[in-house]
Scaffold this motif. Sequence first.
Motif, PDB file in Angstrom:
ATOM      1  N   UNK A  15      -4.407  -1.916   5.101  1.00 32.90           N
ATOM      2  CA  UNK A  15      -3.076  -1.425   4.698  1.00 32.90           C
ATOM      3  C   UNK A  15      -2.675  -1.815   3.280  1.00 32.90           C
ATOM      4  N   UNK A  30      -0.515   0.149   0.743  1.00 28.27           N
ATOM      5  CA  UNK A  30       0.916   0.295   1.029  1.00 28.27           C
ATOM      6  C   UNK A  30       1.723  -0.911   0.558  1.00 28.27           C
ATOM      7  N   UNK A  89       5.339  -7.757   0.604  1.00 29.24           N
ATOM      8  CA  UNK A  89       4.025  -8.354   0.843  1.00 29.24           C
ATOM      9  C   UNK A  89       3.599  -9.200  -0.353  1.00 29.24           C
ATOM     10  N   UNK A  90       3.809  -8.663  -1.564  1.00 31.06           N
ATOM     11  CA  UNK A  90       3.360  -9.396  -2.759  1.00 31.06           C
ATOM     12  C   UNK A  90       4.003 -10.774  -2.859  1.00 31.06           C
ATOM     13  N   UNK A 108       8.277   2.552  -0.043  1.00 28.05           N
ATOM     14  CA  UNK A 108       8.165   1.110   0.215  1.00 28.05           C
ATOM     15  C   UNK A 108       8.703   0.347  -0.983  1.00 28.05           C
ATOM     16  N   UNK A 142      12.448  -1.839  -2.101  1.00 28.63           N
ATOM     17  CA  UNK A 142      13.679  -2.352  -1.528  1.00 28.63           C
ATOM     18  C   UNK A 142      14.050  -3.622  -2.209  1.00 28.63           C
ATOM     19  N   UNK A 187       4.871   2.341  -3.735  1.00 26.71           N
ATOM     20  CA  UNK A 187       4.195   3.278  -2.844  1.00 26.71           C
ATOM     21  C   UNK A 187       5.233   4.081  -2.046  1.00 26.71           C
ATOM     22  N   UNK A 222       5.009   6.645   1.198  1.00 28.31           N
ATOM     23  CA  UNK A 222       4.078   7.203   2.172  1.00 28.31           C
ATOM     24  C   UNK A 222       4.696   8.443   2.804  1.00 28.31           C
ATOM     25  N   UNK A 270       3.976   6.100  -6.447  1.00 28.74           N
ATOM     26  CA  UNK A 270       2.582   6.306  -6.080  1.00 28.74           C
ATOM     27  C   UNK A 270       2.607   6.902  -4.679  1.00 28.74           C
ATOM     28  N   UNK A 287       1.202   8.332  -1.126  1.00 32.21           N
ATOM     29  CA  UNK A 287       0.088   8.297  -0.182  1.00 32.21           C
ATOM     30  C   UNK A 287       0.475   9.156   1.004  1.00 32.21           C
ATOM     31  N   UNK A 299      -0.435   9.914   5.256  1.00 26.74           N
ATOM     32  CA  UNK A 299      -1.159   9.541   6.480  1.00 26.74           C
ATOM     33  C   UNK A 299      -0.324   9.967   7.685  1.00 26.74           C
ATOM     34  N   UNK A 358       0.765   5.257   9.805  1.00 28.33           N
ATOM     35  CA  UNK A 358       1.809   4.610   9.004  1.00 28.33           C
ATOM     36  C   UNK A 358       2.422   3.428   9.751  1.00 28.33           C
ATOM     37  N   UNK A 410       0.013   0.410   9.955  1.00 24.39           N
ATOM     38  CA  UNK A 410      -0.168  -0.275   8.663  1.00 24.39           C
ATOM     39  C   UNK A 410       1.106  -0.996   8.228  1.00 24.39           C
ATOM     40  N   UNK A 411       2.238  -0.329   8.389  1.00 28.56           N
ATOM     41  CA  UNK A 411       3.492  -0.916   7.908  1.00 28.56           C
ATOM     42  C   UNK A 411       3.881  -2.141   8.743  1.00 28.56           C
ATOM     43  N   UNK A 441       1.809  -4.304   9.710  1.00 27.01           N
ATOM     44  CA  UNK A 441       1.045  -5.415   9.132  1.00 27.01           C
ATOM     45  C   UNK A 441       1.508  -5.810   7.733  1.00 27.01           C
ATOM     46  N   UNK A 442       1.877  -4.834   6.920  1.00 27.70           N
ATOM     47  CA  UNK A 442       2.103  -5.100   5.501  1.00 27.70           C
ATOM     48  C   UNK A 442       3.585  -5.292   5.158  1.00 27.70           C
ATOM     49  N   UNK A 477       0.997  -3.685  -9.045  1.00 26.18           N
ATOM     50  CA  UNK A 477       1.660  -2.425  -8.685  1.00 26.18           C
ATOM     51  C   UNK A 477       1.664  -1.443  -9.864  1.00 26.18           C
TER      52      UNK A 477
END
Lengths: 280, 280
Positions: free
Chosen positions: A204, A207, A212-213, B122, B124, B142, B144, B169, B171, B173, B178, B181-182, B184-185, B280
């Motif tokens: 992931x 995304x 996350x960063x 993504x 905020x 990103x 999505x 950017x 993406x 899916x 989504x 992945x979201x 997790x990230x 990024x």
Amino acid sequence: MSPVRIAILAPGLIGGSVALAATRTHPKAKIAIWTRHSQSVPAVRQHLPNAEIGTDPSLVRGSDLVILAAPPSALPTLIQSILPHLSPHTLVTDVSSIKLSVESSVAPLLQGQARWIGSHPMAGSEESGIQAARHDLFQKAPVILTPSSSTSADTLQDATSFWKSLGARVLSMSPAQHDSYVALISHLPHCIASTLVLAAGTSPLPLAGSGYRDTTRVAGGPSALWAEILLSNRTEILASLQTFHTSLTQLTSAIEKSDSAGLTHILEKAAHIRRNLPAP
Amino acid sequence: MSPVRIAILAPGLIGGSVALAATRTHPKAKIAIWTRHSQSVPAVRQHLPNAEIGTDPSLVRGSDLVILAAPPSALPTLIQSILPHLSPHTLVTDVSSIKLSVESSVAPLLQGQARWIGSHPMAGSEESGIQAARHDLFQKAPVILTPSSSTSADTLQDATSFWKSLGARVLSMSPAQHDSYVALISHLPHCIASTLVLAAGTSPLPLAGSGYRDTTRVAGGPSALWAEILLSNRTEILASLQTFHTSLTQLTSAIEKSDSAGLTHILEKAAHIRRNLPAP
């Protein structure tokens, strides 16, 4: 204190930053840098052109302030090597992120040979080495001093005034209290950031946003050094991991039960604490 | 696409930032903002002096692009209210951070009434509301898009070109991919940051350095909104919490056993992934 000669042993990120900061705030003092390997000398000279740089421990001679910036496990041997060059009025301190084990390995060696107090500047970066050093690394950073029952008031005062001169916010507490607090506020976050990275994995990552960063930034730090830190503070870190586990179970349980009010309450308790954290 | 009229429903942090960004990148388009409460109108007008602002859903009439920026649970009712004012060529999208449940609640309502595709920018902040909105919030962020089997190529293309015009950017899916992945990230890091704050508590806060600050930043976010997000993606989040738990058990076990090599290996695996995250 207004040191005349400051010796810094091992110019990595922290030692190098102390040297850069002290060059500015104590322009009259001579900065002497000891590095283990002669091949490091040119790189150190590039960053600190006015410092005296060498691999012989005798360069600490005549220093009124000695900063031990090598990893904790290297300190006893390092101290044995500088012992003949210290005088009883020399102030010796370190920058280790654990204090109880350093206190028990270092304080007995220096007793009667120099004035000793432990320091922990809570400043850093996921980068390491002299090339990552910054003259402003300690600006507004907390530095924790850990006097013991045998530390004199003037030793505490001199160490406080030195770190304050580099821009730090100085706090003082016992080595044991330090290790317990630092487990929660620094070592636990490091463990958790690393775990987060491993749990999320690589799929992931495209995304990844700022959440996350920021949450995982510290996980990029030097692994061997962090393993040493975590194992040196093993008991306190295991206790903090247990506390974390208890909190995580409560949050997980609220999600499992789809308990919206309970989950909001947990998140709000955390948000309240985090929002009230004063700016550095 | 070059929209002539862009309607944004609910100008919070994200909706307000879309409006600010679109005002710059689509200077010829009319921006229309719907807000639920008339008392919000003056604050919105202060930030967006050239927008048409109102509380009547009919203001979406004539829009070729409609951005639903209200919380996910409010979307079905909101769509019912704007349905009479949509045309089949109108592109409708949202900004929700969960997609499978939004897809199932929103897509059937819009079928044949408008072109629909889910979006998740993504980007905020731990802050919220129009006062936190920024025209550059989507720069390099990103976004999505989550087309379903019934999404046409031109709908995907138009949504892509709009978000790219705001600097994102893009993406693409499936909604299910989504959400997995979201979890997790983004959602897992939020759960963990909140848990960290609760585990560390308030006593060690005076020692907090940049590690604690960054690792826990997102925990200051709006609790009720996050509880809604987490519960809407409950299954995926519980799976990600389980994965996290497995990784944490391995790390804890290495510390318990004082397994220096094993612990260094775990930390190095994480550091490798984190260091290779592209900027990024």
